[in-house]
Write an enzyme that holds these catalytic residues in place. Structure first.
Site, PDB file in Angstrom:
ATOM      1  N   GLU A 156       4.704 -11.668   0.794  1.00  0.00           N
ATOM      2  CA  GLU A 156       3.582 -10.756   0.584  1.00  0.00           C
ATOM      3  C   GLU A 156       2.552 -11.416  -0.335  1.00  0.00           C
ATOM      4  O   GLU A 156       2.910 -12.164  -1.246  1.00  0.00           O
ATOM      5  CB  GLU A 156       4.058  -9.451  -0.053  1.00  0.00           C
ATOM      6  CG  GLU A 156       5.003  -8.651   0.829  1.00  0.00           C
ATOM      7  CD  GLU A 156       5.552  -7.426   0.126  1.00  0.00           C
ATOM      8  OE1 GLU A 156       5.758  -6.409   0.807  1.00  0.00           O
ATOM      9  OE2 GLU A 156       5.779  -7.487  -1.092  1.00  0.00           O
ATOM     10  N   ASP A 172      13.401  -5.594   1.601  1.00  0.00           N
ATOM     11  CA  ASP A 172      13.918  -5.036   2.845  1.00  0.00           C
ATOM     12  C   ASP A 172      15.149  -5.777   3.359  1.00  0.00           C
ATOM     13  O   ASP A 172      15.991  -5.180   4.036  1.00  0.00           O
ATOM     14  CB  ASP A 172      12.840  -5.060   3.924  1.00  0.00           C
ATOM     15  CG  ASP A 172      11.747  -4.044   3.648  1.00  0.00           C
ATOM     16  OD1 ASP A 172      12.015  -2.855   3.831  1.00  0.00           O
ATOM     17  OD2 ASP A 172      10.641  -4.443   3.239  1.00  0.00           O
TER      18      ASP A 172
END
Length: 403
Positions: A156, A172
């Site tokens: 990210e 995740d």
């Protein structure tokens, strides 16, 4: 099973975006906002493939323009393209894959100013679809997700006029190993996210050996390829991990703070801002220094703890959100019983309870620098795998060996 569309994440904002907005608002100590001219329109991003794998690699640069909120993708030259309209049911998205480097080689693309994800996959292209609400991202806790049997991972980032925030993430899942880095205007390079030697197999071995169903988080392809280990919240969602995984610890926390006080000091640069938590029945109430109740939390379940959402929701405000972030970190690291003053920033006492976030514990244990984003608010106390720079000249993603 849930599908996810951008920007539907369990934390309120992507990590980099949250940091960037905090800088803009003057909320993050020690990170000055430089002049806009310090950050060019695009910066080079070099992918280096040191994986030792022979499959082709595909790269995706997907994100949101902060100025407009428009979702789209960037090509290898750093040009932003908006997504076409979505549909219901979701329609296939355009193929926006960038051919990545072969093993032992590097490839440089341009990174534009937006907040997004850098996906990379081995052997197969990822499948993206467009719903009416935006891009549907892979949700591999769903066995019918078209990306379930593909080996992939992502980073990210946010790049804006204040600089770059680039992380490695396991919020995740834990999957294909990689590290991230950034070169500053003075030539220094900062990096994070790399595993110890043997850390990739070490993580999976430790998770398999952990009683309580933690080994069930590991997903393996029919050809024997280990694809990933789901984060525990997704494990609960998919039935791989018991929904009561943290219940015993929560019960003990609830008992302790029925008769004693939990003190939360959420801002390192504001030591005088404190909130005081006491349990009454099924609710933990927090008061300020004047004795007024400022927010309350119901007794959290395991999913709320692992996801830092639902009963531990953290809005982007200056009271409930910061308290919730601190509680989330304390529950996942299981420091709430050993330290009534939170956050516990030291690290030595993290994950010491028999009931803890074993996924996060083992992720951190295998990192070369001990830093990781193993749950949404792993940045409490600065234990996150994040590189930040106010005048970035180049960014790096290194695909690391699996051995």
């Amino acid at each position: 099973m849930r599908t996810r569309t951008v920007p539907a994440a369990r934390r309120a904002l992507p990590v980099g975006l949250a940091a960037a907005l905090a800088v803009a608002a003057g909320l993050t100590a020690g990170i000055p906002a430089p002049a806009a001219a310090a950050v060019p329109t695009t910066i080079p991003l070099t992918f280096t493939n040191s994986s030792g794998r022979s499959e082709p690699v595909y790269i995706y640069n997907l994100g949101t323009l902060l100025s407009t909120g428009q979702q789209g993708w960037a090509d290898a030259g750093g040009v932003f393209h908006p997504w076409p309209a979505g549909a219901n049911p979701p329609a296939p998205a355009p193929d926006v894959a960038i051919a990545g480097p072969a093993n032992g080689q590097s490839k440089t693309i341009q990174m534009p100013k937006f907040s997004g994800r850098l996906y990379f996959s081995y052997g197969q292209k990822l499948v993206f679809k467009l719903a009416t609400g935006g891009l549907v991202q892979p949700a591999v806790q769903n066995p019918t997700d078209p990306n379930h049997n593909i080996l992939f991972n992502w980073s990210e980032y946010t790049l804006n006029d204040a600089g770059i925030w680039l992380n490695s993430t396991q919020v995740d899942m834990f999957s294909a190993p990689y590290g991230v880095g950034v070169k500053s205007s003075n030539g220094t390079v900062k990096s994070t996210g790399h595993l110890k030697s043997g850390g990739y197999q070490g993580f999976y071995n430790a998770l398999r050996a952990q009683p309580g169903g933690w080994g069930n988080l590991i997903q393996t392809r029919s050809d024997g390829t280990v694809l990933r280990a789901l984060a525990p919240g997704h494990g609960i969602e998919s039935g791989a991990l018991p929904a009561t995984a943290m219940a015993d610890y929560v019960n003990r926390v609830w008992s302790k703070y029925t008769t004693s006080t939990l003190t939360v000091t959420p801002f390192t640069d504001q030591p005088g801002t404190k909130y005081f938590g006491r349990v009454s029945g099924n609710v933990m109430n927090f008061t300020n220094s004047a004795g007024a109740v400022v927010t309350s939390f119901q007794k959290p379940d395991s999913d709320s703890i692992f996801g830092c959402y639902k009963l531990l929701d953290a809005p982007n405000d200056l009271v409930r959100g910061p308290i919730s972030r601190t509680l989330c970190a304390g529950y996942n690291r299981t420091t709430l019983l050993t330290n009534p003053n939170q956050p516990d920033a030291g690290g030595a006492n993290f994950y010491q309870d028999a009931v803890t976030n074993q996924f996060a514990r083992n992720v951190h244990a295998q990192m070369a620098d001990g830093m990781a984003y193993a749950f949404a608010f792993d940045d409490v106390g600065h234990h996150e795998s994040l590189v930040n720079d106010g005048s970035p000249q180049q960014a790096y993603v290194t695909l690391d060996p699996f051995n």
